[in-house]
Design a protein around this motif. Structure first.
Motif, mmCIF file in Angstrom:
data_model
loop_
_atom_site.group_PDB
_atom_site.id
_atom_site.type_symbol
_atom_site.label_atom_id
_atom_site.label_comp_id
_atom_site.label_asym_id
_atom_site.label_seq_id
_atom_site.Cartn_x
_atom_site.Cartn_y
_atom_site.Cartn_z
ATOM 1 N N VAL A 65 73.273 -68.828 -78.741
ATOM 2 C CA VAL A 65 74.277 -67.819 -78.364
ATOM 3 C C VAL A 65 74.004 -67.313 -76.949
ATOM 4 C CG1 VAL A 65 75.118 -65.487 -78.845
ATOM 5 C CG2 VAL A 65 74.697 -67.068 -80.735
ATOM 6 N N PHE A 66 72.731 -67.043 -76.665
ATOM 7 C CA PHE A 66 72.360 -66.551 -75.334
ATOM 8 C C PHE A 66 72.698 -67.596 -74.273
ATOM 9 C CE2 PHE A 66 70.159 -63.431 -77.816
ATOM 10 C CZ PHE A 66 69.980 -62.343 -76.988
ATOM 11 N N VAL A 67 72.426 -68.875 -74.599
ATOM 12 C CA VAL A 67 72.712 -69.942 -73.632
ATOM 13 C C VAL A 67 74.217 -70.067 -73.410
ATOM 14 C CG1 VAL A 67 72.566 -72.430 -73.220
ATOM 15 C CG2 VAL A 67 70.595 -71.205 -74.162
ATOM 16 N N ALA A 68 74.994 -70.102 -74.511
ATOM 17 C CA ALA A 68 76.452 -70.285 -74.386
ATOM 18 C C ALA A 68 77.079 -69.155 -73.576
ATOM 19 C CB ALA A 68 77.083 -70.361 -75.769
ATOM 20 N N LYS A 69 76.590 -67.926 -73.769
ATOM 21 C CA LYS A 69 77.167 -66.772 -73.070
ATOM 22 C C LYS A 69 76.614 -66.594 -71.663
ATOM 23 C CE LYS A 69 77.582 -62.694 -74.869
ATOM 24 N NZ LYS A 69 78.961 -62.173 -74.742
ATOM 25 N N GLY A 70 75.454 -67.213 -71.389
ATOM 26 C CA GLY A 70 74.778 -66.902 -70.139
ATOM 27 C C GLY A 70 74.255 -65.473 -70.181
ATOM 28 N N THR A 166 90.204 -60.757 -77.291
ATOM 29 C CA THR A 166 90.912 -60.191 -78.447
ATOM 30 C C THR A 166 91.829 -61.226 -79.092
ATOM 31 O OG1 THR A 166 92.581 -59.266 -76.966
ATOM 32 C CG2 THR A 166 90.770 -57.819 -77.580
ATOM 33 N N THR A 167 91.796 -62.475 -78.576
ATOM 34 C CA THR A 167 92.513 -63.579 -79.228
ATOM 35 C C THR A 167 91.620 -64.821 -79.168
ATOM 36 O OG1 THR A 167 93.526 -64.467 -77.210
ATOM 37 C CG2 THR A 167 94.751 -62.737 -78.356
ATOM 38 N N ALA A 168 91.957 -65.830 -79.996
ATOM 39 C CA ALA A 168 91.220 -67.096 -79.972
ATOM 40 C C ALA A 168 91.398 -67.782 -78.609
ATOM 41 C CB ALA A 168 91.697 -68.003 -81.099
ATOM 42 N N ALA A 169 92.567 -67.637 -78.005
ATOM 43 C CA ALA A 169 92.801 -68.254 -76.681
ATOM 44 C C ALA A 169 91.866 -67.652 -75.636
ATOM 45 C CB ALA A 169 94.267 -68.075 -76.266
ATOM 46 N N HIS A 170 91.640 -66.326 -75.699
ATOM 47 C CA HIS A 170 90.681 -65.707 -74.767
ATOM 48 C C HIS A 170 89.292 -66.319 -74.945
ATOM 49 C CE1 HIS A 170 93.169 -61.684 -74.893
ATOM 50 N NE2 HIS A 170 93.750 -62.593 -74.134
ATOM 51 N N VAL A 171 88.901 -66.555 -76.212
ATOM 52 C CA VAL A 171 87.576 -67.133 -76.483
ATOM 53 C C VAL A 171 87.465 -68.496 -75.809
ATOM 54 C CG1 VAL A 171 86.034 -68.057 -78.254
ATOM 55 C CG2 VAL A 171 87.327 -65.952 -78.706
ATOM 56 N N LEU A 172 88.479 -69.323 -76.009
ATOM 57 C CA LEU A 172 88.411 -70.691 -75.488
ATOM 58 C C LEU A 172 88.451 -70.706 -73.965
ATOM 59 C CD1 LEU A 172 90.620 -72.441 -78.173
ATOM 60 C CD2 LEU A 172 88.132 -72.618 -77.868
ATOM 61 N N LYS A 173 89.188 -69.759 -73.376
ATOM 62 C CA LYS A 173 89.248 -69.669 -71.914
ATOM 63 C C LYS A 173 87.835 -69.493 -71.350
ATOM 64 C CE LYS A 173 91.077 -65.887 -70.009
ATOM 65 N NZ LYS A 173 92.019 -64.848 -69.561
ATOM 66 N N SER A 174 87.019 -68.731 -72.065
ATOM 67 C CA SER A 174 85.684 -68.387 -71.570
ATOM 68 C C SER A 174 84.611 -69.371 -72.047
ATOM 69 C CB SER A 174 85.353 -66.970 -72.068
ATOM 70 O OG SER A 174 84.264 -66.405 -71.428
ATOM 71 N N LEU A 175 84.751 -69.904 -73.269
ATOM 72 C CA LEU A 175 83.613 -70.599 -73.898
ATOM 73 C C LEU A 175 83.894 -72.033 -74.360
ATOM 74 C CD1 LEU A 175 82.106 -67.675 -76.045
ATOM 75 C CD2 LEU A 175 81.197 -68.610 -73.913
ATOM 76 N N ALA A 176 85.091 -72.558 -74.116
ATOM 77 C CA ALA A 176 85.377 -73.942 -74.551
ATOM 78 C C ALA A 176 84.322 -74.868 -73.963
ATOM 79 C CB ALA A 176 86.769 -74.361 -74.095
ATOM 80 N N GLY A 177 83.840 -75.802 -74.762
ATOM 81 C CA GLY A 177 82.798 -76.712 -74.289
ATOM 82 C C GLY A 177 81.398 -76.170 -74.488
ATOM 83 N N ARG A 178 81.303 -74.885 -74.855
ATOM 84 C CA ARG A 178 79.987 -74.262 -75.048
ATOM 85 C C ARG A 178 79.748 -73.870 -76.498
ATOM 86 N NH1 ARG A 178 77.366 -72.218 -70.732
ATOM 87 N NH2 ARG A 178 78.272 -72.810 -68.747
ATOM 88 N N ILE A 179 80.807 -73.928 -77.307
ATOM 89 C CA ILE A 179 80.677 -73.520 -78.711
ATOM 90 C C ILE A 179 81.271 -74.612 -79.597
ATOM 91 C CG2 ILE A 179 80.786 -71.081 -78.085
ATOM 92 C CD1 ILE A 179 83.679 -71.027 -79.089
ATOM 93 N N ASP A 180 81.009 -74.513 -80.893
ATOM 94 C CA ASP A 180 81.482 -75.561 -81.794
ATOM 95 C C ASP A 180 82.904 -75.316 -82.273
ATOM 96 O OD1 ASP A 180 79.032 -77.101 -81.860
ATOM 97 O OD2 ASP A 180 78.179 -75.309 -82.773
ATOM 98 N N GLY A 181 83.315 -74.063 -82.339
ATOM 99 C CA GLY A 181 84.671 -73.815 -82.791
ATOM 100 C C GLY A 181 85.002 -72.340 -82.825
ATOM 101 N N VAL A 182 86.293 -72.080 -83.099
ATOM 102 C CA VAL A 182 86.740 -70.704 -83.221
ATOM 103 C C VAL A 182 87.669 -70.592 -84.427
ATOM 104 C CG1 VAL A 182 88.574 -71.116 -81.498
ATOM 105 C CG2 VAL A 182 87.939 -68.773 -82.058
ATOM 106 N N LEU A 183 87.447 -69.552 -85.202
ATOM 107 C CA LEU A 183 88.344 -69.220 -86.300
ATOM 108 C C LEU A 183 89.434 -68.335 -85.721
ATOM 109 C CD1 LEU A 183 86.158 -68.149 -89.355
ATOM 110 C CD2 LEU A 183 88.151 -69.671 -89.452
ATOM 111 N N ASP A 184 90.666 -68.810 -85.757
ATOM 112 C CA ASP A 184 91.770 -68.043 -85.178
ATOM 113 C C ASP A 184 92.365 -67.130 -86.237
ATOM 114 O OD1 ASP A 184 94.002 -67.057 -83.962
ATOM 115 O OD2 ASP A 184 94.802 -68.997 -83.327
#
Ligand code: TXA
Ligand code: MG
Length: 346
Positions: A65-70, A166-184
């Protein structure tokens, strides 16, 4: 499915999205829980903001988590559970005030800081003696915590120091490629990060104002003081456990007093800047290159603030101007976030 198959942080392995917006969230939650149980990173909705989940008692998972977020290792993370009973073993002691607050406000947007039990990994506490605990109210978060059956570490699901999602799209904008998935689970409802209350001392201390307001806390805490110092207008907020710059869009953001707002907008625009504005419904921001209008109510304003800032941040602007919110306790959490967002980069 295991972690080797879905490596975190590999841009060639895009995060999957599980749709949990429909009535039947069970299959989506079950799939996300499997990824978490095999050591992966899954973002999920809470009523405040989306969290980036990992098994909270596994230091190797929390490290991801620390690595994915920086995120700097000095910033501790919150452990989430399905109930106070489930979280209680993570506390070395459980003061009466924790019991009272948990009974009244969990599940909900309240995080309690208590003395940590030895079972809590030091990466969670950033090497400190305390741990932050929360029982979220969002149905998807609750189903996920039940399905995983272990506490989840979950900071906000964004790169460190940027705007919370505050949305799944915001998550992917920031973390796509760094996490395994998002529950929308659709847009979150409270919209600002939880209120953090430290109950390790003789008096409860508010470390971060949030959706659970002072008035509600005071109803339960009676005359007990809540020593949360707000800096004077124009100065950045500070609070223990938080880095000074936080919650900021990439675009520079200025907070402008109401009576200077029209002049400032005109001046910046005539200087050739593409200016976006965030205003209350009583103001006119239509002359700006982009504008977002938010309701004059602190809870609704807070609920929609990050969505509006994400939109403006995506609008290729040189500058975002935001009207300084009113004084007064009800606006404290909104003022806190906007002051952090407005702070110039160090
Ligand atoms: O609403 C929320 O709280 C969201 C959702 C996902 O639950 N989570 C969240 O996590 O905002 P994060 O990591 O972005 O913010 C947690 C805040 C940070 O300011 C951190 O420093 C503070 O809580 N914190 C965590 N553990 C702490 C501790 N042991 N003592 C003091 N502050 C702590
Ligand atoms: Mg955060």
């Amino acid at each position: 499915m295991n972690i080797e198959e879905i490596p975190s942080g590999d841009p060639a392995s895009p995060a999957r999205t599980w749709d949990a917006t429909g009535a039947d969230l069970v299959p989506a939650v079950a799939a996300a829980a499997e990824v978490l149980k095999s050591g992966g990173l899954v973002a999920f909705p809470t009523e405040t903001v989306y969290g980036l989940g990992a098994l909270g008692l596994r230091p190797d998972c929390v490290a991801k988590v620390f690595v994915a977020k920086g995120r700097p290792a000095t910033n501790p993370v919150i452990l989430h559970g399905p109930s106070a009973e489930a979280l209680r073993p993570l506390a070395a002691c459980w003061p009466e005030i924790a019991e009272i607050l948990a009974a009244r406000f969990w599940p909900g947007p309240l995080t309690l800081v208590v003395d940590a039990a030895p079972v809590v990994p030091s990466i969670v506490t950033a090497g400190g003696s305390t741990v932050a605990l929360r029982v979220p109210a969002h149905p998807v978060a609750r189903a996920l915590l039940d399905a995983v059956g272990e506490p989840l570490a979950a900071p906000s699901a964004n790169r460190s120091e940027s705007l919370s999602p505050t949305t799944a799209a915001h998550v992917l904008k920031s973390l796509a490629g760094r996490i395994d998935g998002v529950l929308d689970g659709g847009p979150t409802t409270a919209g600002l990060e939880s209120t953090v209350v430290d109950v390790t001392g003789p008096l409860p201390r508010i470390l971060r104002p949030g959706p659970l307001g002072f008035a509600a806390l005071r109803e339960v805490l009676g005359q007990i003081d809540l020593p949360f110092a707000e800096p004077p207008a124009g100065e950045p907020a500070r609070s223990p456990g938080q880095r000074s710059r936080h919650y900021a869009p990439a675009t520079p953001l200025h907070l402008v007093p109401r009576d200077r707002f029209a002049d400032e907008l005109a001046q910046q625009t005539s200087a050739g800047r593409r200016v976006g504005v965030l205003v209350f419904s009583s103001e006119d921001g239509s002359s700006a290159a982009a504008n977002r209008v938010l309701p004059d109510d602190p809870e609704e304003f807070g609920a929609r603030l990050y969505g509006a800032l994400h939109d403006l941040d995506d609008a290729a602007l040189d500058l975002i101007l935001v009207i300084e919110p009113p004084a007064g306790e009800a606006w404290r959490a909104v003022r806190d976030r906007l002051r952090r967002a407005a702070q110039p980069a160090a």
